[in-house]
Design an enzyme around this catalytic site. Sequence first.
Site, short mmCIF file in Angstrom:
data_model
loop_
_atom_site.label_atom_id
_atom_site.label_comp_id
_atom_site.label_asym_id
_atom_site.label_seq_id
_atom_site.Cartn_x
_atom_site.Cartn_y
_atom_site.Cartn_z
N HIS A 188 0.73 -1.22 0.14
CA HIS A 188 0.07 0.00 0.04
C HIS A 188 0.71 1.20 -0.01
CE1 HIS A 188 0.82 -0.26 4.18
NE2 HIS A 188 0.88 0.86 4.32
C1 UD1 Z 1 -2.07 5.61 5.74
C2 UD1 Z 1 -0.73 6.18 6.28
C3 UD1 Z 1 0.54 5.10 6.40
C4 UD1 Z 1 -0.08 3.94 6.78
C5 UD1 Z 1 -1.41 3.39 6.13
C6 UD1 Z 1 -1.86 2.15 6.64
C7 UD1 Z 1 -0.28 8.44 6.30
C8 UD1 Z 1 0.28 9.65 5.30
N1 UD1 Z 1 -0.49 7.41 5.65
O1 UD1 Z 1 -1.64 5.38 4.48
O2 UD1 Z 1 1.40 5.45 6.96
O3 UD1 Z 1 1.03 2.83 6.45
O4 UD1 Z 1 -2.45 4.51 6.40
O5 UD1 Z 1 -2.97 1.45 6.27
O6 UD1 Z 1 -0.94 8.92 7.33
N2 UD1 Z 1 -9.30 4.96 1.74
C9 UD1 Z 1 -10.55 4.14 1.93
N3 UD1 Z 1 -11.05 3.90 3.06
C10 UD1 Z 1 -10.42 4.18 4.41
C11 UD1 Z 1 -9.22 4.62 4.31
C12 UD1 Z 1 -8.57 5.26 3.06
O7 UD1 Z 1 -11.11 4.10 0.64
O8 UD1 Z 1 -11.10 3.56 5.40
C13 UD1 Z 1 -8.76 5.36 0.54
C14 UD1 Z 1 -9.25 6.64 0.09
O9 UD1 Z 1 -9.06 6.83 -1.17
C15 UD1 Z 1 -7.87 7.74 0.58
C16 UD1 Z 1 -6.73 6.29 0.34
O10 UD1 Z 1 -7.30 5.25 0.59
O11 UD1 Z 1 -7.41 8.66 -0.19
C17 UD1 Z 1 -5.56 6.51 1.21
O12 UD1 Z 1 -5.91 6.63 2.48
P1 UD1 Z 1 -4.81 7.79 3.64
O13 UD1 Z 1 -5.21 7.44 4.90
O14 UD1 Z 1 -4.67 9.01 3.11
O15 UD1 Z 1 -3.51 7.07 3.42
P2 UD1 Z 1 -2.91 5.46 3.40
O16 UD1 Z 1 -2.41 5.10 2.18
O17 UD1 Z 1 -4.10 4.59 3.93
N1 UDP Z 2 -3.52 -5.83 9.31
C1 UDP Z 2 -4.63 -6.43 9.27
N2 UDP Z 2 -5.13 -6.87 8.31
C2 UDP Z 2 -4.91 -6.54 6.79
C3 UDP Z 2 -3.65 -5.94 6.87
C4 UDP Z 2 -3.00 -5.68 7.90
O1 UDP Z 2 -5.24 -6.76 10.42
O2 UDP Z 2 -5.55 -6.92 6.02
C5 UDP Z 2 -3.02 -5.36 10.38
C6 UDP Z 2 -1.42 -5.86 10.43
O3 UDP Z 2 -1.48 -6.16 12.29
C7 UDP Z 2 -0.64 -4.90 10.15
C8 UDP Z 2 -1.24 -3.48 10.64
O4 UDP Z 2 -2.69 -3.77 10.35
O5 UDP Z 2 0.70 -4.72 11.15
C9 UDP Z 2 -0.92 -2.50 9.82
O6 UDP Z 2 -0.93 -2.49 8.68
P1 UDP Z 2 -0.65 -1.56 7.49
O7 UDP Z 2 0.26 -2.25 6.54
O8 UDP Z 2 -1.97 -0.98 6.99
O9 UDP Z 2 0.13 -0.20 7.98
P2 UDP Z 2 1.90 0.20 8.32
O10 UDP Z 2 2.24 -0.66 9.35
O11 UDP Z 2 2.54 -0.20 7.06
O12 UDP Z 2 1.74 1.62 8.66
#
Ligand code: UD1
Ligand code: UDP
Length: 373
Positions: free
Chosen positions: A207
């Site tokens: 991601h």
């Molecule tokens: C965010 C964090 C990242 C973390 C990740 C974990 C920042 C800068 N990034 O990245 O460090 O590793 O979460 O998963 O804070 N969206 C949905 N539903 C949701 C949430 C997001 O559809 O519930 C979609 C939206 O289109 C959004 C995109 O995902 O624009 C990205 O979400 P965002 O929270 O901005 O960043 P992540 O890539 O999830």
């Molecule tokens: N995780 C989960 N389901 C999933 C993917 C991840 O429960 O399908 C959990 C897992 O414990 C992981 C945490 O969510 O360590 C955070 O994951 P993510 O990769 O979103 O965030 P990051 O650690 O890269 O910020």
Amino acid sequence: MPLKLMLVAGARPNFMKVAPLLWEIQRRDNVDALLVHTGQHYDEKMSQQFFTELNIPRPDENLEVGSGSHAVQTAEVMKRFEPVLQSHKPDAVVVVGDVNSTLACALTAVKLGVPVAHVEAGLRSFDRSMPEEVNRILTDAISTWLFVSEPSGAANLRAENVPGERVHFAGNVMIDTLIACTARIAQSTVLDRLAVKPREYAVLTMHRPANVDRPEVFAGLMRAIARLQRELPFVFPVHPRTRQALGQGEALPNLLFTEPLGYLDFMKLVGDARFVLTDSGGVQEETTYLGVPCLTMRENTERPVTVAQGTNRLVGLDPGKIVAEGLHALAGCSARHVVPELWDGQAARRILDVLTPHVNRPAHEPVHSLDAR
Ligand code: UD1
Ligand code: UDP
């Protein structure tokens, strides 16, 4: 009067980090917790299911910020968090990890004179093109208590001239959660539901913007995965950001797409996998704890202990290298590994031990300062 700590969670990786802190606070009568959910993640499968599974109480406040550009999301969290702080008047704010909500709430709190504790401080990838790296550096710069999860965290803060008394080697709260859930993870039926057998499949998560938002990079990674899934099934719980990049891409027979999984199912799948291919931060640590080989599709990691002592290998973004490393992992060439120091299920207890006596005054005599070790 019990101490009033305001804990902040916003995105998926935050939930398994605040959970053990909340459980520990519930065990103590000299400290009360308020929980704020910023709403950065909001899909049921990115948020609510972790509250249910990890027994996290309903948040006292939900800022419901949702998605947006970095500036919009960070600014919205700040705007909405400020009145919450003013109305609840906590003694300190506890932020975890490195997401936008982490920095936004830390900055809002210190501007109001509320001290901040940062859990998972000091991690550095030394790659400022990574949004999380900026969040880490800035959050650490303004936090009063810096709780590090591995020795590199303390070394990085020392190199940034952070006074030693602010730094506490507490261990890894995410591993607290993993240890606390061991029995329930073992009961998950996810392997049966997906029709995969222990050690005969791989888990894939992806991601990071650097991997999924650049079409040419993403196409290369998917080519490598297409080659590897000819050897064994890949279970791929798809993050919402990645869903957008995948679009209507062609189906592959051995690539099993799922929604983002619940914590117990996900950890069961990781624990029984032949290997994991990922770009996640947390997954690098969980695989190290579980002794499962982890191939990380990044050029760097802010969690070097997982490479030095754990099962993690940085395989970069080159498709040929990823295929070669995947075939190597498949051949069962597993490396020696140890569980890093203080990844023992007691990190939240150590953190509360530090915060409880010091929260109303400057931290002069840290209980678990690295310098004192
Ligand atoms: C965010 C964090 C990242 C973390 C990740 C974990 C920042 C800068 N990034 O990245 O460090 O590793 O979460 O998963 O804070 N969206 C949905 N539903 C949701 C949430 C997001 O559809 O519930 C979609 C939206 O289109 C959004 C995109 O995902 O624009 C990205 O979400 P965002 O929270 O901005 O960043 P992540 O890539 O999830
Ligand atoms: N995780 C989960 N389901 C999933 C993917 C991840 O429960 O399908 C959990 C897992 O414990 C992981 C945490 O969510 O360590 C955070 O994951 P993510 O990769 O979103 O965030 P990051 O650690 O890269 O910020």
